[in-house]
Design an enzyme around this catalytic site. Structure first.
Site, PDB file in Angstrom:
ATOM      1  N   ASP A  12       0.695  -1.169   0.102  1.00  0.00           N
ATOM      2  CA  ASP A  12      -0.036  -0.101  -0.180  1.00  0.00           C
ATOM      3  C   ASP A  12       0.882   1.197  -0.071  1.00  0.00           C
ATOM      4  O   ASP A  12       1.929   1.229   0.748  1.00  0.00           O
ATOM      5  CB  ASP A  12      -0.788   0.000   1.288  1.00  0.00           C
ATOM      6  CG  ASP A  12      -2.188   0.302   1.074  1.00  0.00           C
ATOM      7  OD1 ASP A  12      -2.507   1.265   0.366  1.00  0.00           O
ATOM      8  OD2 ASP A  12      -2.970  -0.622   1.560  1.00  0.00           O
ATOM      9  N   ASP A  38      -3.369   4.687  -2.656  1.00  0.00           N
ATOM     10  CA  ASP A  38      -4.414   4.819  -1.929  1.00  0.00           C
ATOM     11  C   ASP A  38      -5.301   5.974  -2.261  1.00  0.00           C
ATOM     12  O   ASP A  38      -4.685   6.888  -3.150  1.00  0.00           O
ATOM     13  CB  ASP A  38      -3.996   5.125  -0.298  1.00  0.00           C
ATOM     14  CG  ASP A  38      -5.130   5.661   0.687  1.00  0.00           C
ATOM     15  OD1 ASP A  38      -5.933   4.466   0.695  1.00  0.00           O
ATOM     16  OD2 ASP A  38      -5.293   6.350   1.082  1.00  0.00           O
ATOM     17  N   GLU A  42       2.236  10.274 -14.011  1.00  0.00           N
ATOM     18  CA  GLU A  42       3.833  10.383 -13.512  1.00  0.00           C
ATOM     19  C   GLU A  42       4.218   9.293 -12.609  1.00  0.00           C
ATOM     20  O   GLU A  42       5.094   8.780 -12.628  1.00  0.00           O
ATOM     21  CB  GLU A  42       3.532  11.839 -12.699  1.00  0.00           C
ATOM     22  CG  GLU A  42       3.605  13.114 -13.307  1.00  0.00           C
ATOM     23  CD  GLU A  42       4.840  13.868 -13.972  1.00  0.00           C
ATOM     24  OE1 GLU A  42       5.788  13.463 -13.312  1.00  0.00           O
ATOM     25  OE2 GLU A  42       4.709  14.342 -15.086  1.00  0.00           O
ATOM     26  N   HIS A  60     -10.642  -3.919   3.886  1.00  0.00           N
ATOM     27  CA  HIS A  60     -10.445  -3.628   5.227  1.00  0.00           C
ATOM     28  C   HIS A  60     -11.200  -2.304   5.399  1.00  0.00           C
ATOM     29  O   HIS A  60     -11.226  -1.825   6.833  1.00  0.00           O
ATOM     30  CB  HIS A  60      -8.756  -2.964   5.485  1.00  0.00           C
ATOM     31  CG  HIS A  60      -8.410  -2.128   4.818  1.00  0.00           C
ATOM     32  ND1 HIS A  60      -8.319  -2.231   3.070  1.00  0.00           N
ATOM     33  CD2 HIS A  60      -8.211  -0.748   4.953  1.00  0.00           C
ATOM     34  CE1 HIS A  60      -7.922  -1.041   2.743  1.00  0.00           C
ATOM     35  NE2 HIS A  60      -7.878  -0.184   3.868  1.00  0.00           N
ATOM     36  N   ASP A  61     -11.979  -1.848   4.644  1.00  0.00           N
ATOM     37  CA  ASP A  61     -12.759  -0.558   4.794  1.00  0.00           C
ATOM     38  C   ASP A  61     -14.292  -1.039   4.820  1.00  0.00           C
ATOM     39  O   ASP A  61     -15.206   0.175   5.052  1.00  0.00           O
ATOM     40  CB  ASP A  61     -12.787   0.329   3.732  1.00  0.00           C
ATOM     41  CG  ASP A  61     -11.294   0.907   3.828  1.00  0.00           C
ATOM     42  OD1 ASP A  61     -10.824   1.111   5.043  1.00  0.00           O
ATOM     43  OD2 ASP A  61     -10.913   1.448   2.596  1.00  0.00           O
TER      44      ASP A  61
HETATM   45  C1  NOJ Z   1      -8.615   4.477   1.960  1.00  0.00           C
HETATM   46  C2  NOJ Z   1      -8.172   3.257   2.834  1.00  0.00           C
HETATM   47  O1  NOJ Z   1      -8.236   1.956   2.271  1.00  0.00           O
HETATM   48  C3  NOJ Z   1      -8.706   3.707   4.105  1.00  0.00           C
HETATM   49  O2  NOJ Z   1      -8.552   2.492   4.974  1.00  0.00           O
HETATM   50  C4  NOJ Z   1      -8.091   5.177   4.765  1.00  0.00           C
HETATM   51  O3  NOJ Z   1      -8.891   5.244   5.670  1.00  0.00           O
HETATM   52  C5  NOJ Z   1      -8.597   6.226   3.602  1.00  0.00           C
HETATM   53  N1  NOJ Z   1      -7.953   5.728   2.321  1.00  0.00           N
HETATM   54  C6  NOJ Z   1      -7.565   7.270   3.875  1.00  0.00           C
HETATM   55  O4  NOJ Z   1      -6.047   6.909   3.699  1.00  0.00           O
END
Ligand code: NOJ
Length: 538
Positions: free
Chosen positions: A96, A201, A250, A331-332
Site C-alpha cells: 500500500d 490509496d 507520473e 479493510h474498509d
Molecule cells: C482508503 C483506505 O483504504 C482507508 O483505510 C483509509 O482510511 C483512507 N483511504 C485514507 O487513507
C-alpha cells in the site's frame, strides 16, 4: 500473460494477521511464518496494508516516514527477508502506498507548520480563512470523507489546511512539482527493495479543483437519514477532478522504469469514470479496483447487469487490452461472511470463475464474521468521527485478529490483541477447519487450485448464457473458454431449488461435473440445483 493478471491476491491487514512478539499487534515475522499457509490457499500475491512508521491515527494511512517500517511491525531487515522469501516461492508483494496525504507528524508537515514562508509550506494546501470571518471560518464548505469540515485551522500561522480524512492527515499539494519529485523517490525506494507493485490509496483524490468553489449537496440527500458525507456531497471539486490522470501518469512512469511492476489504484467510481483510470493508452493503472461486489448487495437482480456492463467496457476502445479485477471485501467494508450469510460458497465460486484478477481478504477463507467492538473500545476514526460507532462505519469490525486456532486469543497472539477476537473463533479457525475435509477453508482451496491450474478459468473469455425468463433473477450462467475447453458456471442465487435441463440450457449432450458448492452424488442432464448453490461443468 502478466503476473498480476494470473495471480490470486491475498490482502493482509498487518496489525491483525499474526503476532510473533507478544504485544497484541501483528508483525512482519508473523506474515513470514504464514507464507506456507498463504501458499496453501493457492494465493500467489499479497497486498499488504501500510507498514510505514505512523502515529496510527488512521492505522497506517497516516504516514510519518515513507521509507521506513513501523517498529511495531519489525525492521527493514524483516521486510527484505519477507520479499526474499516470497520471491523464492514465486510470490509477489504489492505494498500500500499513500500519496494523497501524510501524517501531521511527517517532517514535511512539522516544517510546513512553522511559518508561512517555510520552504515546506507549499507541500500542503493552506488557505486563508473566509474573508471577513471572525472568529475564523473555513475558506469554503468542503467536508471530509469521514464527515466534518475538510479544513482545520492552524492557530500559529492563521491559515487553514486541507484534509479529507482525519485532521492528522494533511493533504499534499501536487500543484507544487517538488512534491511529485519527492513522492517518486519514495516509490523508487520500494521498487529498489524489490516490491512488485504498489496499491495507490484514494487515487481519484490527488487533484483539487483550483477554483476552491463550494461543494454542492446531492439532490436526494435527506438530512435525517444519517451522517455519511459521501451520501450528502457531490465532491466534484475534490474527487476525479480534471487533471488527476496527469498525476497518476507520473506515478506510472516510475513503475515503468522497472520491469514487471504494477500499480493498483483504489477507486470507488462508476464504470464510466473508473475505466478512464486505465488510461487511454494503458498508461495509468494496470489495475483500477472494481468495487461492484464490495458496494452492492449479493443479489442477482442488482449485480448481474453490473457484471455484464463492466465486461462490455473491455470490448470497447481504448480498453480492449485492459484487464478486469474483482473483490468482495477489504479493510474498509463489513465482512463478506456477514453480508452474505447464506451464499458464501456461491460467492467464492463466482469470484474465482469470473474473468479478471480476484482479490480475497484475510480471514474470508474461514468465513470470519464482523467482530463485536464494545463501545468505548472503538479505534476506527471513521466510526468515531462519523458518529456511527455501531454498525455501518465501524471498520474495526472487519479488522479483528485472524483466527488461527481455538486457543486464547485465537492463536493470533499470546497477549490481549489490539482489537477483540471475533466471538465465533472457536468454531471458525484455521486449525479446526483444516482438519475437516468439508470445511469452507478446504472448499476455498479446491476452488483456487482449480482456478490456478485451468487456463480457461484464468485467461479464457467470458460469455453470458441466456436463462429462461422465469429464472432471470435467480439463475446466473456464464462460460469461460480458451482454445482447448469451455467451462460452464451455473449459480442459483435464489431461495428455492431449480430443476434444470442442461441439454436445453447449454445445448450440449455431455458434461462433466468439475466442482460444486455441495456434495452432488447423482448428476444427470436433468438435475436439481438447490437454493444458494452452484456448480462448474465442463
Ligand atoms: C482508503 C483506505 O483504504 C482507508 O483505510 C483509509 O482510511 C483512507 N483511504 C485514507 O487513507
Amino acid at each position: 500473460m502478466e503476473w498480476w493478471q494470473k495471480a490470486i491476491i491475498y490482502q493482509i491487514y498487518p496489525r491483525s494477521f499474526n503476532d510473533t512478539t507478544g504485544n497484541g499487534i501483528g508483525d512482519l515475522q508473523g506474515i513470514i511464518s504464514k507464507l506456507d499457509y498463504i501458499q496453501s490457499l493457492n494465493c500467489d500475491a499479497i497486498w499488504l496494508c501500510p507498514i510505514y512508521p505512523s502515529p496510527q491515527k488512521d492505522f497506517g494511512y497516516d504516514v510519518s516516514d515513507y521509507q521506513g517500517i513501523n517498529p511495531e511491525y519489525g525492521t527493514m531487515d524483516d521486510f527484505d527477508q519477507l520479499i526474499k522469501m516470497m520471491h523464492s516461492r514465486d510470490m509477489k508483494l504489492i505494498m500500500d502506498f499513500v500519496p494523497n496525504h501524510t501524517s501531521d507528524q511527517h517532517p514535511w508537515f512539522l516544517e510546513a507548520s512553522k511559518s508561512k514562508d517555510n520552504p515546506y509550506r507549499d507541500y500542503y494546501i493552506w488557505k486563508d480563512p473566509k474573508p471577513g470571518s471572525s472568529p475564523p471560518e473555513p475558506p469554503n464548505n468542503w467536508e471530509g470523507q469521514f464527515g466534518g469540515p475538510a479544513w482545520s485551522y492552524h492557530e500559529a500561522t492563521g491559515q487553514y489546511y486541507l484534509h479529507q480524512f482525519v485532521r492528522e492527515q494533511p493533504e499534499l499539494n501536487y500543484e507544487n512539482p517538488q512534491v511529485m519529485v519527492e513522492m517518486k523517490e519514495n516509490m523508487r525506494f520500494w521498487f529498489d527493495h524489490d516490491v512488485d507493485g504498489l496499491r495507490l490509496d484514494t487515487a481519484p483524490l490527488y487533484k483539487k479543483d483550483q477554483s476552491y468553489q463550494d461543494d454542492t449537496i446531492r439532490e436526494n440527500w435527506d438530512e435525517n437519514a444519517g451522517k455519511p458525507a459521501w451520501k450528502k456531497w457531490h465532491f466534484k471539486p475534490l474527487i476525479d477532478v480534471n487533471g488527476v490522470h496527469d498525476i497518476i501518469a507520473e506515478f506510472r512512469s516510475v513503475a515503468d522504469e522497472y520491469p514487471k511492476k504494477m500499480l493498483m489504484g483504489e477507486i470507488y467510481l462508476e464504470f464510466e469514470r473508473l475505466m478512464t483510470y486505465y488510461g487511454e493508452h494503458g498508461d495509468l493503472f494496470q489495475f483500477p479496483t472494481n468495487m461492484t461486489l464490495v458496494n452492492e448487495p449479493f443479489d442477482l437482480e442488482v449485480i448481474k447487469p453490473l457484471i455484464i456492463e463492466y465486461y462490455q467496457w473491455f470490448s470497447k476502445e481504448p480498453y480492449t487490452a485492459a484487464w478486469p479485477n474483482w473483490q468482495f471485501s477489504n479493510h474498509d467494508r463489513l465482512r463478506m461472511a456477514s453480508r452474505i450469510p447464506h451464499n458464501l460458497r456461491l460467492a467464492f465460486l463466482m469470484l474465482f470463475t469470473l474473468k479478471g484478477t480476484p482479490i480475497t481478504y484475510y480471514g474470508d477463507e474461514i468465513g470470519m464474521l464482523n467482530g463485536d467492538i464494545p463501545s468505548g473500545q472503538v479505534k476506527d476514526p471513521f466510526a468515531t468521527l462519523s458518529g456511527d460507532a455501531g454498525i455501518i462505519h465501524n471498520r474495526d469490525r472487519c479488522r479483528t485478529p485472524m483466527q488461527w486456532t481455538d486457543d486464547d486469543y485465537a492463536g493470533f497472539s499470546t497477549a490481549n490483541p489490539w482489537l477483540p477476537i471475533s466471538p465465533k473463533y472457536q468454531e471458525q479457525n484455521v486449525k479446526l477447519m483444516e482438519s475437516d475435509s468439508t470445511s469452507l477453508l478446504n472448499y476455498f482451496r479446491e476452488l483456487t487450485k482449480l482456478r490456478q491450474t485451468t487456463p480457461a478459468l484464468y485467461l479464457g473469455e467470458i460469455a453470458f448464457v441466456p436463462v429462461p425468463a422465469d429464472n432471470i433473477n435467480q439463475l446466473f450462467i456464464y462460460s469461460r473458454t480458451d482454445d482447448r475447453s469451455t467451462y460452464f458456471i451455473l449459480l442459483n442465487f435464489g431461495n428455492s431449488p431449480l430443476e434444470l435441463d442442461l441439454q436445453a440450457l447449454l445445448g450440449l449432450n455431455n458434461f462433466k461435473l468439475i466442482l460444486s458448492t455441495i456434495e452432488m452424488p447423482t448428476f444427470t442432464k436433468e438435475f436439481h440445483l438447490p437454493a444458494h448453490q452452484g456448480i462448474i461443468l465442463k
